[in-house]
Design an enzyme around this catalytic site. Structure first.
Site, short mmCIF file in Angstrom:
data_model
loop_
_atom_site.label_atom_id
_atom_site.label_comp_id
_atom_site.label_asym_id
_atom_site.label_seq_id
_atom_site.Cartn_x
_atom_site.Cartn_y
_atom_site.Cartn_z
N LYS A 18 0.86 -1.19 0.00
CA LYS A 18 0.00 0.00 0.00
C LYS A 18 0.89 1.23 0.00
O LYS A 18 1.81 1.35 0.81
CB LYS A 18 -0.90 0.01 1.24
CG LYS A 18 -2.11 0.92 1.11
CD LYS A 18 -3.16 0.29 0.21
CE LYS A 18 -4.51 1.01 0.37
NZ LYS A 18 -5.54 0.39 -0.48
N THR A 65 -4.42 -5.06 0.91
CA THR A 65 -3.73 -3.77 1.06
C THR A 65 -4.55 -2.82 1.93
O THR A 65 -3.99 -1.94 2.59
CB THR A 65 -3.44 -3.13 -0.30
OG1 THR A 65 -4.66 -2.81 -0.97
CG2 THR A 65 -2.61 -4.07 -1.17
N ASP A 66 -5.87 -2.98 1.95
CA ASP A 66 -6.69 -2.15 2.84
C ASP A 66 -6.37 -2.47 4.30
O ASP A 66 -6.37 -1.57 5.15
CB ASP A 66 -8.18 -2.38 2.55
CG ASP A 66 -9.05 -1.41 3.32
OD1 ASP A 66 -9.01 -0.20 3.01
OD2 ASP A 66 -9.75 -1.85 4.26
N VAL A 239 31.10 20.93 -7.08
CA VAL A 239 30.05 20.24 -6.32
C VAL A 239 30.53 18.84 -5.94
O VAL A 239 30.25 18.34 -4.85
CB VAL A 239 28.74 20.16 -7.13
CG1 VAL A 239 27.66 19.42 -6.35
CG2 VAL A 239 28.26 21.56 -7.52
N HIS A 268 21.59 26.23 -11.10
CA HIS A 268 22.33 27.34 -11.65
C HIS A 268 21.64 28.69 -11.44
O HIS A 268 20.43 28.83 -11.64
CB HIS A 268 22.55 27.13 -13.16
CG HIS A 268 23.24 25.85 -13.48
ND1 HIS A 268 24.50 25.55 -13.01
CD2 HIS A 268 22.86 24.77 -14.21
CE1 HIS A 268 24.87 24.37 -13.44
NE2 HIS A 268 23.89 23.86 -14.17
#
Length: 311
Positions: A18, A65-66, A239, A268
């Site tokens: 879920k 899934t509930d 970076v 940028h």
């Protein structure tokens, strides 16, 4: 990661769960009268022995899934004392792997929305909150045998410094127009995730884990390394170099973190120069006026792990 089986001559992998189960939880402290609030977005994925649901239309081994969604609210209710997002994820994963015989592994991902306590006239408000920016994340994986993996992280940590950044000595060819510089703005939105050393539920049963405190400490190390001291700052040659310094600082500061992954887009801010035939200098850039851009932007990411790490 998924369950793998041979079905009808095919390699078959499956999982179900879920997504985006949202829950808010308030704890009311009897000691100081303050309220504590969190909002979590929970994703659940279960690896389970439910092949019959796919190949024989037999749902008798399926965890609905509930039911998973409802379990989030039940477990939130059961947390009578304030818990970190990592502790809640571990609690959920333990439940699914121990309560259901069919479930072999539970993967819980949670994003915490950045609600922050407000202050009024310098005094923290007992029950007032405002929405911040960066988000606290976690991914917890628990197997039925008690194996555990906990990864914490931060997303959307937007940082910028207006100087002490440059970029020189890079490859130049017929397509290169970017000038070299030792003076530029550096802006990024840090996404970082770090994995803890412990690897079993039993190894954390008697520990004071203090995940929230560790999250705040890691975030501080990342920002301290990016910015440097308040007055003089610290120079960033790229970076890439700054990302490495930040990851190295975290591993150097926290021995219980085995690895860290960082993603830092180079956002940028372009110099503004305006001119026309009639007026060759309408705006001359002098490290002062910029055009902020969202895209395209550079993409830089890397991970660091200790040599003995299993990540």
């Amino acid at each position: 990661m998924a369950n793998k089986d041979q079905i009808d001559g095919f390699n078959f992998e499956q999982r179900h769960g879920k997504e985006r189960v949202r829950v808010g939880r308030v704890w009311r402290s009897g000691e100081d009268g303050r309220h504590y609030f969190v909002e979590w977005n929970v994703s659940i994925s279960l690896l389970s022995d439910c092949i019959n649901a796919y190949v024989r239309a037999d749902n008798s081994d399926i965890v609905a899934t509930d039911t998973m969604k409802n379990t989030v609210y039940v477990k939130a209710k059961e947390c009578s004392k304030q818990v970190s997002v990592e502790e809640f994820a571990i609690l959920l994963a333990k439940h699914f792997t121990s309560f259901y015989p069919q479930v072999t592994t539970a993967i819980i991902k949670i994003v915490e929305k950045p609600w922050e306590r407000i202050s009024m006239d310098g005094q923290p408000h007992d029950h007032g909150f405002k929405l911040g920016s960066e988000r606290h994340t976690t991914e917890v994986i628990v197997k039925k045998n008690g194996a555990l993996r906990v990864t914490s992280g931060v997303e959307g940590l937007a940082v910028l410094k207006t100087t002490q950044s440059g970029f020189e000595g890079f490859i130049r060819d017929q397509n290169t127009i970017l000038p070299e510089t030792r003076e530029r703005m550096l802006a990024t939105e840090v996404s970082a995730s770090w994995r803890y050393y412990f690897e079993s539920l039993s190894s954390i049963s008697n520990q004071q884990l203090q995940f929230t405190e560790k999250y705040l400490q890691v975030k501080k190390v990342l920002m301290d390394t990016f910015f440097g001291p308040p007055k003089e700052g610290v120079y960033s040659p790229s970076v890439q170099a700054t990302l490495y310094y930040m990851g190295k600082a975290v591993l150097g500061r926290f021995p219980d973190i085995s690895s860290i992954r960082l993603k830092m887009p180079n956002i940028h801010f372009l110099p503004v120069n305006l001119s026309s035939k009639a007026n060759p200098v309408i705006v001359k850039f002098e490290d002062d006026v910029y055009l902020p851009t969202d895209e395209p932007h550079g993409s830089i990411e890397a991970s660091l792990s200790r040599t003995q790490s299993k990540m």
